[in-house]
Write a protein that holds these residues in place. Structure first.
Motif, short mmCIF file in Angstrom:
data_model
loop_
_atom_site.label_atom_id
_atom_site.label_comp_id
_atom_site.label_asym_id
_atom_site.label_seq_id
_atom_site.Cartn_x
_atom_site.Cartn_y
_atom_site.Cartn_z
N ALA A 516 0.81 -1.22 0.00
CA ALA A 516 0.00 0.00 0.00
C ALA A 516 0.84 1.27 0.00
CB ALA A 516 -0.94 0.00 1.20
N ALA A 517 1.95 1.29 0.75
CA ALA A 517 2.78 2.50 0.80
C ALA A 517 3.37 2.79 -0.57
CB ALA A 517 3.88 2.33 1.84
N GLU A 518 3.85 1.74 -1.25
CA GLU A 518 4.39 1.93 -2.60
C GLU A 518 3.30 2.36 -3.57
OE1 GLU A 518 4.90 -0.52 -0.58
OE2 GLU A 518 7.03 -1.05 -0.50
N ALA A 519 2.10 1.82 -3.39
CA ALA A 519 0.96 2.22 -4.24
C ALA A 519 0.61 3.69 -4.02
CB ALA A 519 -0.25 1.34 -3.95
N GLU A 520 0.64 4.13 -2.77
CA GLU A 520 0.36 5.54 -2.46
C GLU A 520 1.35 6.46 -3.19
OE1 GLU A 520 0.96 8.62 1.26
OE2 GLU A 520 0.63 6.50 1.71
N GLU A 521 2.61 6.13 -3.11
CA GLU A 521 3.64 6.96 -3.76
C GLU A 521 3.43 7.02 -5.27
OE1 GLU A 521 8.52 7.18 -4.32
OE2 GLU A 521 7.60 5.61 -3.08
N ALA A 522 3.15 5.87 -5.88
CA ALA A 522 2.96 5.83 -7.34
C ALA A 522 1.71 6.61 -7.75
CB ALA A 522 2.87 4.38 -7.81
N ALA A 543 -5.24 3.11 -1.46
CA ALA A 543 -3.96 2.94 -0.77
C ALA A 543 -4.02 3.54 0.64
CB ALA A 543 -2.85 3.60 -1.58
N PHE A 544 -4.69 4.67 0.79
CA PHE A 544 -4.86 5.26 2.11
C PHE A 544 -5.69 4.36 3.01
CE2 PHE A 544 -4.28 9.75 0.23
CZ PHE A 544 -2.96 9.81 0.67
N ILE A 545 -6.78 3.81 2.47
CA ILE A 545 -7.64 2.92 3.26
C ILE A 545 -6.86 1.70 3.73
CG2 ILE A 545 -9.63 1.36 3.11
CD1 ILE A 545 -10.91 3.42 1.20
N ALA A 546 -6.05 1.14 2.82
CA ALA A 546 -5.27 -0.05 3.18
C ALA A 546 -4.28 0.23 4.31
CB ALA A 546 -4.52 -0.56 1.95
N GLN A 547 -3.90 1.50 4.46
CA GLN A 547 -2.96 1.86 5.53
C GLN A 547 -3.66 2.46 6.74
OE1 GLN A 547 0.89 3.72 3.84
NE2 GLN A 547 -0.61 4.05 2.21
N GLY A 548 -5.00 2.53 6.70
CA GLY A 548 -5.74 3.10 7.81
C GLY A 548 -5.66 4.61 7.89
N LYS A 549 -5.33 5.26 6.79
CA LYS A 549 -5.26 6.72 6.76
C LYS A 549 -6.62 7.27 6.35
CE LYS A 549 -0.31 6.81 5.58
NZ LYS A 549 0.71 7.29 4.60
N TRP A 550 -7.55 7.27 7.31
CA TRP A 550 -8.95 7.53 6.98
C TRP A 550 -9.20 8.97 6.53
CZ3 TRP A 550 -10.79 2.94 6.53
CH2 TRP A 550 -10.33 1.92 7.36
N ARG A 578 -17.13 7.54 5.87
CA ARG A 578 -17.61 8.86 6.30
C ARG A 578 -17.49 9.06 7.80
NH1 ARG A 578 -23.06 9.20 2.60
NH2 ARG A 578 -22.06 9.88 0.66
N GLU A 579 -17.46 7.96 8.53
CA GLU A 579 -17.41 8.09 9.98
C GLU A 579 -16.07 8.68 10.40
OE1 GLU A 579 -19.96 7.56 11.92
OE2 GLU A 579 -21.10 7.10 10.10
N PRO A 580 -16.01 9.36 11.56
CA PRO A 580 -14.74 9.90 12.05
C PRO A 580 -13.70 8.81 12.20
CG PRO A 580 -16.60 10.75 13.32
CD PRO A 580 -17.14 9.67 12.44
N SER A 581 -12.47 9.20 12.16
CA SER A 581 -11.37 8.25 12.27
C SER A 581 -11.48 7.50 13.60
CB SER A 581 -10.03 8.97 12.19
OG SER A 581 -9.94 9.69 11.00
N PRO A 582 -11.25 6.19 13.56
CA PRO A 582 -11.30 5.42 14.81
C PRO A 582 -10.15 5.82 15.73
CG PRO A 582 -10.47 4.08 13.00
CD PRO A 582 -10.95 5.36 12.40
N PRO A 583 -10.34 5.72 17.03
CA PRO A 583 -9.26 6.09 17.96
C PRO A 583 -8.05 5.21 17.76
CG PRO A 583 -11.02 4.91 19.10
CD PRO A 583 -11.54 5.19 17.73
N SER A 584 -6.89 5.82 17.96
CA SER A 584 -5.64 5.05 17.79
C SER A 584 -5.37 4.22 19.03
CB SER A 584 -4.48 6.01 17.53
OG SER A 584 -4.38 6.95 18.57
#
Length: 584
Positions: A516-522, A543-550, A578-584
């Motif tokens: 996912a990180a490589e996909a995000e960069e590309a 790619a963001f979803i796969a990394q939890g970057k909501w 659409r929901e707020p980011s889950p707590p870390s």
């Protein structure tokens, strides 16, 4: 925004060539614009014919709209130019050397047409006869500007020696390139002299000048850009453009904003450059500075169609709904208000009819360029009608057959595509160009086993041609061959890392390989090169979803839905995040 704006057009300017010169301190005028303003790549429109490209830039319309598709029959655009629109709004313009302006008499505009620099006698005739009739508007400015025209004979040895230091070693009876160089330089110098003279008058709001020499020089001297007697020609042509830019900026005054554009760049490939347009890259340049523009800012995803909407907005004028381009809001220091009108053209009756051309070969090329513009705008049915007419008349033309074949595939006319392919394969030798269309037809017919076999054959041939790489990549994408696609896209990016489709293909492959990180960069690289590529935004969001970057995923999906409001897949993803980011 009432300040003046100067638009400077450089044909075939490319950041790959310009940035090293800027970094070496050899282009200080352009460096100042880049560092104090906004800049980025400018994606061209199809076709790549200069007359079509520059008319699109000046109208905000595609060639299928303005119908300027071939230089030999380009007499007038069907669409209003920037200066015509500005003139209707009471703004005063100066225009020099822009294509398809000869004979124009635009309101509130002082105009010197593209024929100003055309030779009117042998170079050694002194003085040169005046420029052709209808070169000037108003006509009376000809008395002041005619003496400023330069002939190739006026480009003396001291000038040529800066481009070709060892020019005396060249046998000019056998090698005519020095003569061509002098002709092209004289053209630029003539346009420069005319614009400098007009700027000194001071009575203007908008000024536009175009310099074609770099575009004329590039296909001739690019093969020797690294070695040989002509190795300094391209470098010094860029340096001379920068020197002329500095003088124009000074003449325009400190309050004027400056915009420098080029609708395409160059492909720096080894070996000889053919006499067609294969030497051109679709990535030109955009740079703008002035009090209204952002400082040291990057512009992503700009196209040649964005120049007119951006300049109209700079002057506080609405853009037409029939202009496909966007306002480059990120280039402004403070985003301006964007207003719209249905169109700046009044009625269809005011639009001139196509020019009748007695030369069938020229008419054919113009029609082919028209079809390319339709294809570029995804107007496939209109393109099919033109291409089928051309193909019936000239079935031996492989380029026609290829274009028609892909148009028919896109329209799911598989039987028609099979008939076109049968004719095409008769004139194509065995190899990559016969394998690819057969595989594409198999994929369209869902004959995936045979398509995979053909794709494997194509991979073993290790193609390097950009079009072959693109088509093979699309095949691997549809066949879901992710590892092969990743390797192919990396190979393509080694040849040209400014190709957004290659970055998109790599992003998709890395996503499927759970990288996912490589996909995000590309995906980010693809968007940076072409913002208006919805698939790249979709890949980035995933790619963001796969990394939890909501949060980033939500923002990216919103951007995608602005580009494609009816994208069901994007809407489905967006509803899930659409929901707020889950707590870390």
């Amino acid at each position: 925004m009432s300040n003046r704006l100067l638009l400077v057009g450089w044909d075939a300017a490319d950041w790959k060539i310009l940035h090293p010169l800027i970094d070496a301190g050899e282009m200080p005028a352009l460096r100042r614009i880049v560092e104090t303003g906004a800049s980025g790549a400018l994606l061209s429109v199809q076709p790549m014919a200069p007359v079509a490209q520059w008319t699109s830039m000046a109208t905000g319309k595609r060639p299928w709209q303005h119908r300027v598709c071939h230089p030999a029959i380009a007499t007038r655009s069907r669409s209003f130019s920037l200066w015509e629109i500005l003139g209707k709004a009471g703004k005063r313009s100066l225009v020099v050397g822009w294509p398809v302006t000869h004979g124009s008499q635009p309101q509130n505009t002082v105009l010197v047409s593209e024929r100003y620099a055309h030779p009117t006698a042998a170079p050694n005739i002194k003085p040169w006869p005046p420029a052709p009739p209808a070169t000037y508007w108003p006509h009376e400015i000809g008395g002041r500007l005619d003496p400023l025209r330069m002939s190739p004979q006026d480009v003396q040895a001291d000038v040529i020696s800066r481009y070709v230091p060892d020019w005396k070693k060249i046998d000019q009876n056998r090698d005519r390139r020095l003569g061509q160089l002098r002709l092209f330089l004289a053209t630029d110098f003539s346009y420069q002299a005319a614009m400098m003279s007009l700027l000194s008058g001071g009575n203007w709001d908008f000024a536009a000048v175009r310099f074609p020499a770099l575009g004329a020089i590039s296909p001739i001297f690019l093969p020797e850009a690294e070695v040989g007697l002509y190795q300094n020609v391209i470098r010094n042509a860029c340096r001379r453009l920068d020197s002329m830019l500095r003088l124009l900026v000074q003449a325009a005054g400190t309050s004027a904003s400056i915009v420098v554009v080029s609708p395409h760049g160059v492909n720096q490939r080894p070996g000889p450059v053919s006499d067609n347009e294969a030497w051109k890259s679709p990535h030109g340049i955009f740079a703008a500075c002035g009090s209204a523009f952002a400082s040291d800012a990057l512009v992503f995803g700009a196209t040649a169609l964005d120049v007119t909407p951006t300049i109209l907005t700079y002057f506080g004028l609405p853009i037409g709904d029939d202009m496909e381009g966007r306002v480059l809001l990120e280039s402004f220091a403070k985003p301006p208000e964007v207003t719209r009108v249905p169109s700046w053209e009044q009625t269809p009756s005011a639009i001139p009819e196509d020019t009748v051309c007695p030369d069938e070969s020229i008419r054919r090329e113009a029609d082919l360029n028209l079809a390319r513009s339709y294809l570029d705008a995804a107007r496939y049915e209109e393109a099919r009608v033109v291409l089928e007419r051309l193909f019936r008349a000239f079935p031996e033309r492989a380029d026609l057959a290829h274009s028609l074949f892909h148009c028919q595939l896109t329209l799911a006319r598989h039987a028609d595509a099979a008939e076109t392919l049968e004719v095409l394969l008769e004139g194509v030798p065995p190899g990559i160009w016969s394998i690819l269309p057969r595989a594409e037809l198999c994929v369209a017919r869902k004959q995936f086993s045979e398509a995979r076999s053909l794709a494997s054959q194509a991979l073993h041939l290790r193609p390097t041609h950009p079009d072959a790489l693109r088509r093979l990549g699309m095949l691997l994408l549809r066949l879901r061959e992710w590892s092969a696609l990743a390797e192919l896209t990396k190979q393509a990016l080694k040849l040209d890392d400014n190709e957004p489709l290659a970055w998109l293909g790599l992003a998709e492959a890395q996503l499927r390989k759970k990288l996912a990180a490589e996909a995000e960069e590309a995906a980010m690289r693809a968007i940076g090169l072409n913002y208006y590529m919805p698939q790249a935004h979709f890949a980035l969001a995933r790619a963001f979803i796969a990394q939890g970057k909501w949060d980033q995923a939500r923002e990216t999906m919103q951007a995608l839905l602005q580009l494609q409001p009816n994208n069901r897949a994007a809407a489905t993803y967006a509803s899930r995040i659409r929901e707020p980011s889950p707590p870390s």
